[in-house]
Design a protein around this motif. Structure first.
Motif, PDB file in Angstrom:
ATOM      1  N   GLY A 116       8.769   4.392   9.866  1.00 17.50           N
ATOM      2  CA  GLY A 116       8.042   5.628  10.115  1.00 17.50           C
ATOM      3  C   GLY A 116       6.669   5.666   9.482  1.00 17.50           C
ATOM      4  O   GLY A 116       5.860   6.544   9.773  1.00 17.50           O
ATOM      5  N   LEU A 117       6.382   4.694   8.628  1.00 17.54           N
ATOM      6  CA  LEU A 117       5.122   4.684   7.890  1.00 17.54           C
ATOM      7  C   LEU A 117       4.215   3.512   8.267  1.00 17.54           C
ATOM      8  O   LEU A 117       2.996   3.601   8.138  1.00 17.54           O
ATOM      9  N   ILE A 118       4.812   2.409   8.735  1.00 19.93           N
ATOM     10  CA  ILE A 118       4.046   1.209   9.067  1.00 19.93           C
ATOM     11  C   ILE A 118       4.366   0.774  10.491  1.00 19.93           C
ATOM     12  O   ILE A 118       5.536   0.702  10.884  1.00 19.93           O
ATOM     13  N   ARG A 151       8.083 -11.569  11.719  1.00 21.55           N
ATOM     14  CA  ARG A 151       8.575 -11.469  10.347  1.00 21.55           C
ATOM     15  C   ARG A 151       8.152 -10.142   9.710  1.00 21.55           C
ATOM     16  O   ARG A 151       8.931  -9.508   8.985  1.00 21.55           O
ATOM     17  N   ALA A 152       6.898  -9.743   9.966  1.00 20.57           N
ATOM     18  CA  ALA A 152       6.405  -8.489   9.392  1.00 20.57           C
ATOM     19  C   ALA A 152       7.197  -7.291   9.916  1.00 20.57           C
ATOM     20  O   ALA A 152       7.552  -6.387   9.151  1.00 20.57           O
ATOM     21  N   VAL A 153       7.487  -7.280  11.201  1.00 22.49           N
ATOM     22  CA  VAL A 153       8.264  -6.185  11.800  1.00 22.49           C
ATOM     23  C   VAL A 153       9.638  -6.098  11.145  1.00 22.49           C
ATOM     24  O   VAL A 153      10.124  -5.010  10.806  1.00 22.49           O
ATOM     25  N   ILE A 187      -1.317   0.692  10.083  1.00 22.69           N
ATOM     26  CA  ILE A 187      -1.148  -0.237  11.196  1.00 22.69           C
ATOM     27  C   ILE A 187      -1.568  -1.623  10.733  1.00 22.69           C
ATOM     28  O   ILE A 187      -2.658  -1.803  10.194  1.00 22.69           O
ATOM     29  N   GLY A 188      -0.691  -2.592  10.917  1.00 25.58           N
ATOM     30  CA  GLY A 188      -1.028  -3.978  10.635  1.00 25.58           C
ATOM     31  C   GLY A 188      -1.158  -4.731  11.947  1.00 25.58           C
ATOM     32  O   GLY A 188      -0.294  -4.618  12.818  1.00 25.58           O
ATOM     33  N   LEU A 195       0.818  -1.212   0.000  1.00 22.52           N
ATOM     34  CA  LEU A 195       0.000   0.000   0.000  1.00 22.52           C
ATOM     35  C   LEU A 195       0.855   1.267   0.000  1.00 22.52           C
ATOM     36  O   LEU A 195       0.403   2.320  -0.460  1.00 22.52           O
ATOM     37  N   THR A 196       2.079   1.180   0.516  1.00 23.00           N
ATOM     38  CA  THR A 196       2.940   2.365   0.525  1.00 23.00           C
ATOM     39  C   THR A 196       3.326   2.806  -0.881  1.00 23.00           C
ATOM     40  O   THR A 196       3.780   3.941  -1.071  1.00 23.00           O
TER      41      THR A 196
END
Length: 253
Positions: free
Chosen positions: A102-104, A90-92, A79-80, A69-70
């Motif tokens: 800074g975006l997610i 893994r996502a982090v 926010i996920g 989406l970015t």
């Protein structure tokens, strides 16, 4: 894109790094656990994203939807949230590796309590690629991560739509990918929670095949009026990706 610099990808044993083919973005996946599929890519392309949006991705898994989406618009923040600690980890690391801290923000949490944790009426867009199968339908995988991603063991379609509606501000959007056979239940439940279906697209594997993916977007508090978009074919008669699918997977090529 975030102004933070990429930190490199901290891979753990058994993991791999996959190329998302957009803005040099990559994602960490673990073979044998749940890996994202075409569904997530299609949803990230389908959702109506606007400049300055504050977004929540429910059941974010590997974080692929927030990362993709970015590339769509200059959003405010994404926010996920996911209940599985391993997937969140893994996502982090994928977010950090891409320099998108800074975006997610990736959070471990239960979708069923998302609005209590994140706040009521604060978000412009909610996306969701929820489990497709009711708990009593089909064989449940012995792999916990795959089982939770495919079956409604910890989160149902209604949980997603209820919490999504609570998270959204007035005229906020909810975009979801699901199975066509659950379309009636999805639309009924959306309307029950004040989400008016506005855009719908069916995805077909190939000509002559039945659709196997449903993309749908609703607006909170909108007037009735559903637009059925042109169907999307994945493969052409030669078994290759169609031009439309290639434009989604490889934009600008």
């Amino acid at each position: 894109m975030s102004k933070l610099r990429k930190t490199g990808f901290n891979l753990k044993p058994g993991e791999r790094l996959d190329d998302l083919v957009r803005n040099d973005l990559k994602i960490i996946q673990r073979p044998g656990s749940f890996c994202f599929s075409i569904d997530a890519v299609l949803l990230a392309n389908f959702a109506s994203v606007k400049k300055g949006d504050l977004i929540v991705d429910l059941g974010t898994g590997s974080g692929v939807i927030p990362i993709l989406l970015t590339t769509r618009q200059q959003v405010d923040h994404i926010i996920g949230i996911d209940i599985q600690a391993e997937a969140v980890d893994r996502a982090v690391r994928s977010v950090a590796g891409n320099g998108l801290q800074g975006l997610i923000t990736i959070r471990e949490g239960d979708i069923r309590n998302a609005s209590a944790e994140l706040g009521l009426g604060k978000f412009d867009l909610v996306t969701a690629n929820p489990p497709y199968l009711p708990a009593g339908q089909g064989k449940i995988s012995p792999n916990k991560e795959i089982a939770l991603a495919r079956h409604e063991l910890c989160c149902s379609m209604e949980d997603v739509l209820r919490e999504g509606a609570r998270l959204l501000n007035s005229n906020g959007r909810l975009a979801m990918v699901h199975r066509p056979e659950r379309m009636v239940d999805i639309i009924f439940t959306m309307k029950r929670y004040g989400l008016e279906p506005k855009r719908l697209q069916l995805v077909y594997p190939a000509l002559g095949k039945k659709p196997n993916i449903l993309l749908i977007e609703a607006i909170k508090g909108a007037m009735p009026g559903l637009e059925a978009l042109e169907p999307l074919l994945v493969y052409d008669e030669q078994g290759n990706y169609t031009k439309e699918l290639m434009e989604i997977y490889y934009p600008g090529r």
